[in-house]
Enzyme design. Structure first.
Site, PDB file in Angstrom:
ATOM      1  N   ARG A  69       0.853  -1.195   0.000  1.00  0.00           N
ATOM      2  CA  ARG A  69       0.000   0.000   0.000  1.00  0.00           C
ATOM      3  C   ARG A  69       0.885   1.239   0.000  1.00  0.00           C
ATOM      4  NH1 ARG A  69       1.089   2.506   4.464  1.00  0.00           N
ATOM      5  NH2 ARG A  69       1.419   1.365   6.407  1.00  0.00           N
ATOM      6  N   GLY A  70       0.303   2.379  -0.349  1.00  0.00           N
ATOM      7  CA  GLY A  70       1.044   3.622  -0.262  1.00  0.00           C
ATOM      8  C   GLY A  70       1.227   4.065   1.178  1.00  0.00           C
ATOM      9  N   GLN A  72       3.708   5.285   4.708  1.00  0.00           N
ATOM     10  CA  GLN A  72       4.874   4.904   5.499  1.00  0.00           C
ATOM     11  C   GLN A  72       4.464   3.917   6.592  1.00  0.00           C
ATOM     12  OE1 GLN A  72       7.505   8.301   6.258  1.00  0.00           O
ATOM     13  NE2 GLN A  72       6.472   9.443   4.652  1.00  0.00           N
ATOM     14  N   CYS A 180       3.520   7.606   9.988  1.00  0.00           N
ATOM     15  CA  CYS A 180       3.487   8.270   8.679  1.00  0.00           C
ATOM     16  C   CYS A 180       4.659   9.226   8.488  1.00  0.00           C
ATOM     17  CB  CYS A 180       2.161   8.990   8.460  1.00  0.00           C
ATOM     18  SG  CYS A 180       0.749   7.860   8.534  1.00  0.00           S
TER      19      CYS A 180
END
Length: 221
Positions: A69-70, A72, A180
């Site tokens: 997934r995108g 962090q 993130c």
């Protein structure tokens, strides 16, 4: 019609990934409808495609799952509602940025039902809450805490992975990562904000706000 599924108990993360992969394949084959799946995970960290090793500050604390997934590093755990979205982004305009904004708006509209003002921030994916009762940041700006995260992946314009909203997780569990990649803001939850909200309450609010944002009515519970 979009199918809504709510799983009880704690769902294994790799099992959830495998289920999503199978559902996306079935949607692409015309064998299944679009789906929103509401789950709760045991404590774990996931690493998105932009994750940086230094942001995993306590790698031995909980299981760590690399994922495509995108985003962090993100924490999932009990008391957090995860909504996996397997939707056809192609028929909704072939616009990934717009779809992410719609997911953010979905969260914000959901939070609004509890009197919480969630906000978007340029350069920071997710939804934020201003905390005027906290000290100002080092830059002199009002403190902000993240209350919801977003991380998606597309396969032939079908989305999977999705969003998470902090209802009543152990906020101390976030300390094993830099959530993130953001170091100058914290995390919060609905209960941390003083609201006696349950996962069931959030589930009802998600259903109600989905039609408002996407203009599509979900199936009856």
């Amino acid at each position: 019609m979009i199918e809504w599924i709510t799983s009880t108990g704690l769902t294994d993360f790799r099992s959830a990934e495998a289920w999503m992969e199978a559902r996306v394949a079935a949607i692409l084959a015309g064998e299944a409808s679009e789906c929103i799946w509401l789950v709760e995970h045991p404590p774990l960290y996931t690493a998105g495609t932009s994750a940086r090793a230094p942001d995993l500050t306590d790698p031995d604390r909980f299981p760590v799952y690399p994922t495509k997934r995108g985003g962090q590093y993100t924490y999932h755990g009990p008391g957090q509602r995860v909504a996996y979205v397997m939707l056809d982004v192609g028929k909704r305009g072939h616009d990934v940025r717009r779809f992410v904004r719609e997911l953010e708006a979905w969260i914000i509209t959901t939070l609004d039902q509890f009197g919480v003002k969630g906000e978007m921030r340029d350069g920071r994916v997710g939804v934020w809450v201003t905390r005027p009762e906290k000290p100002l940041t080092a830059s002199g700006q009002p403190a902000e805490d993240k209350i919801a995260a977003i991380g998606i992946r597309l396969r032939k314009w079908i989305s999977f992975h999705g969003i998470s909203i902090n209802v009543e997780p152990d906020l101390g569990h976030f300390s094993g990562i830099v959530p993130c990649g953001i170091t100058d803001h914290g995390v919060t939850s609905l209960v941390d904000l003083g609201l006696p909200v349950t996962l069931d309450d959030v589930d009802l609010a998600l259903r109600h706000s989905f039609a408002t944002v996407f203009g599509e009515a979900p199936e009856a519970p």
